[in-house]
Every structure is written in C-alpha cells, then in structure tokens.
Write a protein that holds these residues in place. Structure first.
Motif, short mmCIF file in Angstrom:
data_model
loop_
_atom_site.label_atom_id
_atom_site.label_comp_id
_atom_site.label_asym_id
_atom_site.label_seq_id
_atom_site.Cartn_x
_atom_site.Cartn_y
_atom_site.Cartn_z
N SER A 56 -36.96 -0.36 8.70
CA SER A 56 -35.70 0.32 8.40
C SER A 56 -35.88 1.84 8.40
O SER A 56 -35.03 2.58 8.92
CB SER A 56 -35.16 -0.15 7.04
N ILE A 57 -37.01 2.32 7.85
CA ILE A 57 -37.28 3.76 7.85
C ILE A 57 -37.51 4.27 9.28
O ILE A 57 -37.04 5.34 9.67
CB ILE A 57 -38.49 4.07 6.96
N ARG A 58 -38.23 3.48 10.06
CA ARG A 58 -38.49 3.88 11.46
C ARG A 58 -37.18 4.02 12.23
O ARG A 58 -36.97 4.99 12.96
CB ARG A 58 -39.40 2.86 12.14
N GLN A 59 -36.30 3.01 12.07
CA GLN A 59 -35.02 3.08 12.77
C GLN A 59 -34.18 4.26 12.27
O GLN A 59 -33.50 4.92 13.07
CB GLN A 59 -34.26 1.77 12.56
N GLY A 60 -34.27 4.55 10.97
CA GLY A 60 -33.53 5.68 10.44
C GLY A 60 -34.01 7.00 11.04
O GLY A 60 -33.20 7.85 11.45
N LEU A 61 -35.33 7.19 11.08
CA LEU A 61 -35.87 8.41 11.68
C LEU A 61 -35.54 8.51 13.17
O LEU A 61 -35.25 9.60 13.69
CB LEU A 61 -37.39 8.46 11.48
N GLN A 62 -35.56 7.36 13.84
CA GLN A 62 -35.22 7.37 15.25
C GLN A 62 -33.77 7.79 15.47
O GLN A 62 -33.46 8.58 16.38
CB GLN A 62 -35.47 5.98 15.85
N LYS A 63 -32.85 7.28 14.65
CA LYS A 63 -31.43 7.64 14.77
C LYS A 63 -31.22 9.12 14.44
O LYS A 63 -30.42 9.80 15.09
CB LYS A 63 -30.60 6.76 13.85
N LEU A 64 -31.91 9.60 13.44
CA LEU A 64 -31.79 11.02 13.08
C LEU A 64 -32.27 11.92 14.23
O LEU A 64 -31.66 12.95 14.53
CB LEU A 64 -32.58 11.31 11.82
N THR A 65 -33.36 11.53 14.89
CA THR A 65 -33.87 12.29 16.03
C THR A 65 -32.87 12.29 17.18
O THR A 65 -32.64 13.32 17.83
CB THR A 65 -35.21 11.72 16.49
N THR A 66 -32.24 11.12 17.41
CA THR A 66 -31.24 11.04 18.47
C THR A 66 -30.04 11.94 18.17
O THR A 66 -29.52 12.63 19.07
CB THR A 66 -30.79 9.59 18.64
N LEU A 67 -29.60 11.95 16.91
CA LEU A 67 -28.47 12.81 16.54
C LEU A 67 -28.83 14.29 16.69
O LEU A 67 -27.99 15.10 17.11
CB LEU A 67 -28.04 12.52 15.10
N LEU A 68 -30.06 14.66 16.36
CA LEU A 68 -30.48 16.05 16.54
C LEU A 68 -30.48 16.43 18.02
O LEU A 68 -30.06 17.54 18.39
CB LEU A 68 -31.87 16.27 15.94
N SER A 69 -30.94 15.53 18.87
CA SER A 69 -30.95 15.81 20.31
C SER A 69 -29.53 15.93 20.84
O SER A 69 -29.24 16.83 21.66
CB SER A 69 -31.71 14.70 21.05
#
Length: 933
Positions: A56-69
């Motif tokens: 769940s944390i990995r997916q959260g960090l991945q989504k946050l990175t996508t939003l930043l991009s």
C-alpha cells in the motif's frame, strides 16, 4: 425505459467526473494519497514487515510520483510541487524508505526524488533541507554498510545524483548547498559527528558517491564517471572546492582504484586465438596452440576481455578528467598520484617482475602496455608514462613552488610517505626500463613474446614517435644530407626490389599490389606526426578539440630532427635478424615485423640509408668529369651579361647535370643496404626450394587464390544481395583485412567518450594477397615508373576501408587449398591447353600431405646480428656502413612445413613491395630526399 434511465445515469456520472488536468483537483488527490500513505506507515512496524501495508505504501509513493510528473508537465500553477516543498514531504519519504528497508519502497523513494529534481521548481536544489534528506537516503543505501540493493536501483540512484551534478555544473550558485564550506564547519560539526577537516569526505558526500561507483560497470559506472567529470568542471567557480579536492583523499582513491583494476589482470597470458574465429592466415601455418595451464589465460577469453575492458575504460576516464579539469593545481595533483600510486607501485613492478621463462608473464606485461599506449593520447599522461618507464630525466620544476603551492606541498608529502617503506633499496627504471624489456623480449625464443614486443614497438613508433626518437633506438642526428641520392639511384633500387619481389612470389598481380602499396605508403607518411613540421602540412577537416590535441602532439615532435639509425643499435640488429629467418618465422611475428619496419620508413625525418637503401657515399658513376661538375655551372638566373657562347655552355652544363641525376650508379655488393642483402639471401633460399619442389610457383599462386576466395566467401556472407563478382580481389582489401585482424584485434578497442585519435589511425595492412581487380585501372609496370611519374598526388589521402577478420571454415576452402586446384587454376591462368584425363587423375591423386612436407633451410651465419657496442657516445655518419663482418652467432638449422612457408612467401613478397613503395613515395614527396639536378 430502464434502458434509457441507465443511459441517462451513465451520462450524468460521466459529466460529474472531475477534470484530471485541474490543478486544484490534482492537489486534492495528492493530499489525500499523502495522508493515506502516512497513516499506513505510522501503523506499520518495521520489524513485522506487513507485506500488504508495504504494498500500500509503495503504491502510494508511486501515485504521488506520477502526480508530481503530471504537475511538472502541466502549465502553471504547480500546486503539487509547491505543497511537497512547503510540507517538506521529501523528509518523510527518506524516513519511510530507511525505516522499512524494502527494495521496492526504496525504488519508489528514488523515483519521488527524481521527479522533484527534474521539476526544477520551488528552488528545491538550493534548499539545505532537501539536500540533507536526499543525501541521507543515498548514503544509507549506496554508502558503505548501507542497505544492499540491486544493480538496477543502484543505477537509478546514480542517475538521480548525476542530475544534481549536471545542474551544479550549469548553476554554480547551487554548489554551497551541496558542498559544505569550511566556515560553516563549526556550526555543523555537532550534527556531522565531530570536527570537519579541509579534506573531510563529509563536506561533499555527493562527490564521494561518484568516487565509490566510478569503477563499476553498467549504468551506475557511466553516471558516476560523467558526474565526477562535471564536479571537476565546476572547480573554476569555487576555489574552496579546488582546495578540498587537493587536500582530500579523492586523488588517492582514484589512483589506487586504477591500480586495483590492473592487479586483477592475469599475470600470465597467451595469445591463443579461439578456434572458431581463427584468421585464415594463421590457420594456414604451423602455429601450435599454447600449452593450456591453470595459470596462463588466453588473451581472447571473455573473462580477461571483461576485466581488461573495465581497466581500459577507467584509464581513459583519467584522461577525460585531465582534459575537462581547468585547474592546473588539481591536474598536477592527479598526475602526481597517478605516478606514485599506479606507475611506481603497480605498473613498473609488474614490468620488473616479468620473465620469459615462467611462461607468459612477459607476454602479459607487453600486451597490457601495448593496450595502454594505444588507447591513451593525452599529452601529459603519455609524457608521464613514457618518461618514467623509459627512465628519462625528471620534469624540471619551473616556478612550481610559487605558482602551484598546494600541489607542490601535496607531492612532497606523498614522496615522504612512499620513501618510508622503500628506502634506497627500491629498484627504479634507471636500473631496468622499458627499452631493456623490449630488447630482451625481441631476442626471446618464444614467438608470442616476440610478437607482443613488436606490437608495443609499433605503437611507440606510430603514436609516440617523439619519445621513441633517440630513446627506443640509437640515432645520430644531422643538419643536412651529406650525400644525396639521385633519380637514377632510386630507379635502380626500385627495380632491384621489384625484381626480388617477383623472384620471391611470382608476377601474379604484382602491378595491382604495388599500386595499393604506393597508396598505403603515402597515407602513412601523410598521417605521421612528424609530417606537419617536416613537410609543412596542415591538419584540416578536424574538430576544434582534435585540432588542439593534434597541435600539442605535433609540438612535442618539434625536437625530432633528421637522423640516421646507428648500425650497432641492438633493437635494429634484432629486427634484421628476424628478417633473415622470415620464411620460418611465426606468421604473427612476421606481421608485427613488417609493421615495425614500415613505421620506421614512414618517418620523414628518419634516413633510409644503410638499412633500406644503399649509402650514397658508395656510389660510382661512369660519367666524364665535366658532366659530373655540370651542376656547378651557372643557372638561368645567372645568365645576365653572358655571351651567346657562354649561355650555350651553361645550357650544356645543365643538361649534363640532369643526365648525371638520371645516371644509374654502381656499388659493390658488400656496400648494398642490409635489407637488400637479406632479401637476396632469402631469394636464393627459395631458388633452392624450387629445385626440390618444382610446383612451388603453382602452389604460391594457389595460396594467393585461397586468400582471395576466402574474402569473396566472407563478402557474400556479409552481403546477401547478388553482386557481380570480380575475377580477382584487390590486394589492399586483403591486406587491410588480415593484418588489422591479427595484429590489432581486441574486443576492448578505443572507448567512445575520449575521442582518441587511435580510433581513426589505420593500422598497416597485412600484405597477404596479390591480385588484380577489373573495376580498378591496372597500373603500369613498376619497372617503368619514374620517380616523378607516379600516379600519386600530394593532395590525395588514401585510407582503404577496414574489413572484418577472416575466419572461414577450412571445409569451405577445401577445393581452393588443394594442390589440384592450385595446378588447375595456374594452367587456366596461363591459357594452357587442357590436360588429358590421365594427367588430371594423376593430379587428383596428389594428397594434401604435400603441404605437410618439411622444408629445411641451411644454418646461416647471422651477419646482421651483433652485440651492441658499449660506448659513451655513438657517432654515425653517412660514410659509416653497416658492419657485415662482425662475428655472429651461428643459427641452428631451421625447418617448417610447406604450408607455413607458402604463407610466409606471400607475406614476404608484399612486404618487399611495401618497402619499395616507401622508397619511391619518399623520393617524390619529401624535399631533399633525392637530387634531381
């Protein structure tokens, strides 16, 4: 009705769906995922490693990175980036990754930081908190004792900090954030764990991350090396950084790391070609594979090539550092560390400990030196390596103490440390240097050692002529030619050499082969480093960096002056001794030998007199005295005020001088050049072989066609498109193919980033095939070529294209190599009537054992090999000749198979043509080489 309701419902839900490009909506999503990720992390215990929570944390960090991009690519305002910067969420990302120590989480954390760095928003790179959070993450993962990660994540981490180094290079004002200034050390020493010294690694952890990975392979090593280059380029904007690099252990780590890579190379080496890719020219010889041993490794093994490639790439990285660094202090510090930690402690001891007795250590050292000197072209680095290994005088320190105080002080401290253990018992190159190793190796009984030494000599003559001059070989300099050769002498010597080539290997394809040799000789002379000053040539068509480097190399050759080769030189005598045994030598040895002598003849400052052409002081002319003195008569510019009778006499004098210049001189047999006498001896030996082997000329022609057929087969394999095959193959193509394959083959050739001129320099082609090709005009007979009438133009540059090496299966050439094929082809060539069925059947019964027949050569006194005379000063003038009467060692009887001798005959014929081409091209191309009037 239900159907319409559902349609209306779907449309309503779609219309109520928010716009993903809306900055406010993107920020709301970012905050929501940010809050959820923190909540999951707070509920997760690092000891239990709940996989569902970690995912769940990995997916959260991945989504946050996508939003930043997405936020970075979208037009302003960038609300997500602003929120991440203001909330310092990157600090929490570092804590999450370090607390969980999960590889997937670490990958996503690295991706999150990469998105922030690439965004170039909110001045994050100039924020100390951001720099501290990022380097804390990197140091705890990639640092010593950090959490082990895979090569892919390691490459992503180095790519991340490489991006930071690239931005520091473009924006020097960012450097104080990532490089801790000395004045701030007192404020931060508690946080860093103690007092910070000038060269403390904690002041610039970003740089030490690059140093820790600079010798790695793959993406991590590439990013580390390039990032370190950017750091050295940033020195000009920060004197504090310059001082830190000098005082830190950064140069020591770089030099010791290079030495460690060299130490991983095998101490014993064998030049054992793999059977699958064995060049055809070696397959048609008596070459025996080296004895297998657990200690001896093949040069072409994948393991050695991988280690050698790593070492060479990092050696070239040193060259790049010296080229990109603009600080003279740092350059001098790096050079001092390179000399002390690599040359003195690693490279020279391996040279000193090498031996030809223990089976391969000399081969290994000579081969590694060949690769080093062939790859490196930075003037300072080359000068340092060769000056030390050749035991030249130490560089003079001119105002060094005043202009470079930091590097001078560092060097003194290094010397004091290295002298503690060694004392006065340490052996230096003044006791045993590179020249001693080469001279001992070229006299070895091991053909591989001789071949390795010839390769090294070729590189020294071709790329580092300024150091080879008067160091590798003994020479005597002169200001002007005491005796000039005339056109008649050049014509006579050319005809004699052409006649020897015809007597050695027959006339098949002689004109076409000689034409290609002329082009090769011109190309070698034009590309020689001494040609710019000697011939007044300019390097054009090169980039600014290449022109600057060429200018430095040419400046280093300005001290090279016209010179003679001293007859007593031991290296020259060893080369001549190898020529006397040419027919039974190893094939690779002969290829290396022709390479060395060709580069000796290519130097426009080196005189050919004595060793290749006859000394003009030995000429005798059968002309009246008034014709010999005609050159002293007045010329056209001195005819003013003369009577008509005087002008007629002056004209007659000029005609007499021209006739004298065209007059063919005579000389005694004992006064002929050393190589000419050796070639005549080899021709006499082949006459004896022809008496016992009447079909020798047919077999030689068949051997030439074998190489030609192999090239045609390989050309068809590379190009499946149907082409019109020529009945003959150009000799230049085959020469370039085989010699470049055998003498220069290495999977770890020049590396790309350095722009080394070695990658553009064409090695001398192996003279392996004589033939003609219909798509090129056939040159006139070499016997009728005048000195000034050659088809060579000064503004032409010939560079035949390199071809891949020959590795044809013997089964594909069984018909071509058979004695029957050789006999049949020669008969067809000479337009002879077809043989009867009885003669054909008789020829078919000839077994291939004819190639295994042993050809014995009588023991000959090596009149060209003499021990070097020990003199304090050697003086040589044009009047002095090569002493052919000295006592010499008696050569043992030699023998080789007919198969081996045939290949050497083909090489020898092309070698004679090659030297003939040098004589003719130099006469028409170099001013002062020949007297025309």
């Amino acid at each position: 009705m239900d159907f319409l309701s559902r349609l209306i419902g779907v449309g309503a839900s779609q219309s109520r769906k928010p716009n993903s490009n809306d900055p406010q909506h993107r920020l709301a999503r970012f905050k929501k995922i940010y809050t959820q990720t923190l909540q999951v992390w707070h509920r997760t215990s690092p000891k239990r490693q709940d996989q569902s929570a970690i995912e769940s944390i990995r997916q959260g960090l991945q989504k946050l990175t996508t939003l930043l991009s997405d936020d970075t690519r979208a037009p302003a305002p960038h609300l997500c980036l602003s929120f991440a910067a203001s909330s310092q969420f990157y600090v929490l990302v570092t804590r999450i990754a370090l607390s969980l120590q999960n590889e997937d989480i670490i990958r996503e954390a690295v991706g999150f930081f990469s998105a922030l760095v690439d965004s170039d928003e909110e001045n994050l790179l100039s924020t100390e908190k951001f720099a501290e959070a990022l380097m804390t993450l990197v140091d705890n993962i990639s640092g010593s004792g950090g959490f082990p990660v895979g090569a892919q994540i390691e490459g992503e981490i180095l790519e991340l900090i490489f991006g930071i180094a690239a931005k520091i290079r473009l924006e020097p004002e960012l450097l104080p954030v990532w490089f801790l200034p000395e004045e701030d050390s007192e404020q931060r020493n508690k946080k860093s764990g103690g007092q910070l010294s000038v060269g403390d690694s904690r002041r610039f952890p970003l740089c030490y991350q690059f140093i820790g990975h600079v010798y790695h392979e793959g993406r991590a090593g590439d990013f580390a090396r390039t990032g370190l280059l950017y750091i050295f380029e940033s020195v000009t904007s920060s004197p504090e950084l310059e001082r830190w690099i000098i005082e830190s252990d950064l140069p020591t780590l770089m030099a010791s790391g290079l030495g460690a890579l060299y130490s991983q190379l095998n101490r014993k080496l064998a030049i054992a070609h793999p059977k699958e890719g064995l060049p055809l020219i070696l397959a048609l010889s008596d070459r025996e594979p080296p004895v297998a041993s657990a200690e001896i490794e093949s040069f072409y093994s994948e393991q050695l090539q991988a280690r050698l490639s790593t070492f060479m790439s990092n050696l070239i990285f040193w060259q790049d550092i010296l080229e990109h660094c603009r600080s003279l202090e740092i350059k001098q510090t790096l050079i001092d560390h390179f000399q002390i930690f690599f040359l003195q402690q690693i490279l020279y001891p391996s040279l000193l400990e090498s031996s030809d007795v223990d089976g391969g250590s000399s081969v290994a050292v000579l081969t590694y030196l060949w690769r080093i000197l062939d790859s490196v072209d930075h003037p300072d680095l080359i000068h340092l390596i060769l000056s030390y290994l050749l035991a030249l005088s130490e560089r003079t320190a001119t105002t060094t103490d005043e202009s470079r105080p930091l590097s001078t002080q560092k060097r003194k401290s290094l010397l004091s440390l290295t002298q503690v253990d060694g004392g006065e018992d340490r052996v230096t190159p003044s006791f045993f240097n590179l020249v001693d190793l080469i001279q001992a190796s070229i006299q070895s009984t091991n053909s591989e050692t001789i071949t390795a030494s010839l390769r090294l000599i070729t590189v020294l003559l071709m790329k580092h002529h300024s150091h080879a001059f008067s160091n590798l070989m003994r020479v005597t300099t002169f200001n002007e030619f005491g005796f000039e050769r005339n056109m008649g002498a050049v014509q006579k010597e050319t005809n004699m050499l052409i006649g020897l080539a015809r007597g050695i290997g027959g006339k098949d394809g002689l004109d076409e082969s000689y034409e290609n040799c002329l082009k090769d000789a011109l190309s070698m002379i034009e590309s020689h480093t001494c040609s710019t000053s000697r011939l007044g040539m300019r390097r054009t068509g090169l980039g600014a960096e290449t022109r600057a480097r060429s200018a430095i190399l040419e400046d280093n050759t300005r001290h090279v002056v016209p010179h003679y080769l001293v007859p007593e030189d031991p290296l020259l005598q060893s080369l001549l001794r190898l020529v006397t045994t040419f027919l039974t030598n190893d094939i690779e040895t002969n290829l290396g030998l022709t390479n060395v002598l060709s580069h000796l003849a290519a130097c426009p400052y080196s005189s050919l007199e004595g060793w290749l052409v006859t000394n003009p002081s030995k000429y005798r002319y059968n002309l009246p005295d008034h014709q010999l003195d005609g050159a002293d008569q007045p010329g056209e510019e001195d005819t003013e005020g003369l009577t008509e009778e005087d002008m007629d006499k002056a004209e007659e004098a000029r005609v007499g001088a021209f006739k004298a210049a065209c007059m063919s001189p005579e000389w005694d047999t004992k006064d002929a050049s050393a190589l000419l006498q050796i070639f005549q001896t080899l021709e006499e030996q082949l006459r004896t072989v022809r008496e016992t082997t009447p079909e020798l000329d047919q077999l030689i022609a068949g051997r030439k066609r074998a190489f030609q057929g192999a090239n045609e087969i390989e050309a068809e394999a590379r190009n499946p498109m149907p082409t019109i095959a020529s009945p003959r193959l150009s000799a230049a193509t085959s020469r370039d193919t085989s010699r470049s394959r055998v003498m220069s083959e290495s999977p770890v050739k020049q590396q790309g980033p350095v722009g080394s001129p070695a990658s553009a320099l064409r090695g001398r082609a192996m003279q392996a095939v004589a033939g003609q090709r219909k798509d090129r005009p056939t040159s006139p007979s070499p016997l009728n070529l005048s000195t000034r009438g050659t088809p060579i133009k000064k503004n032409e540059t010939y560079a035949p294209k390199q071809q891949p090496g020959l590795s044809i299966s013997p089964t594909k050439l069984s018909q071509t190599l058979s004695p029957l094929a050789a006999v049949t082809n020669v008969e067809d060539e000479d337009n002879k009537p077809p043989t009867s069925s009885h003669s054909v059947s008789s020829a078919a019964s000839v077994d291939t054992e004819i190639f295994e027949r042993k050809i014995k050569f009588p023991a000959i006194a090596n009149t060209y090999a003499s021990e070097a005379k020990e003199k304090d000063e050697l003086q040589f003038s044009p009047d002095e000749e090569f002493d052919n009467t000295v006592a010499a060692k008696e050569e043992a009887p030699r023998e080789a198979s007919l198969n081996h001798v045939l290949t050497n005959i083909v090489i020898l014929q092309e070698f004679v043509l090659e030297l003939t081409a040098f004589v003719q091209v130099r006469a028409s191309f170099i001013d002062g080489e020949v007297k025309f009037l």
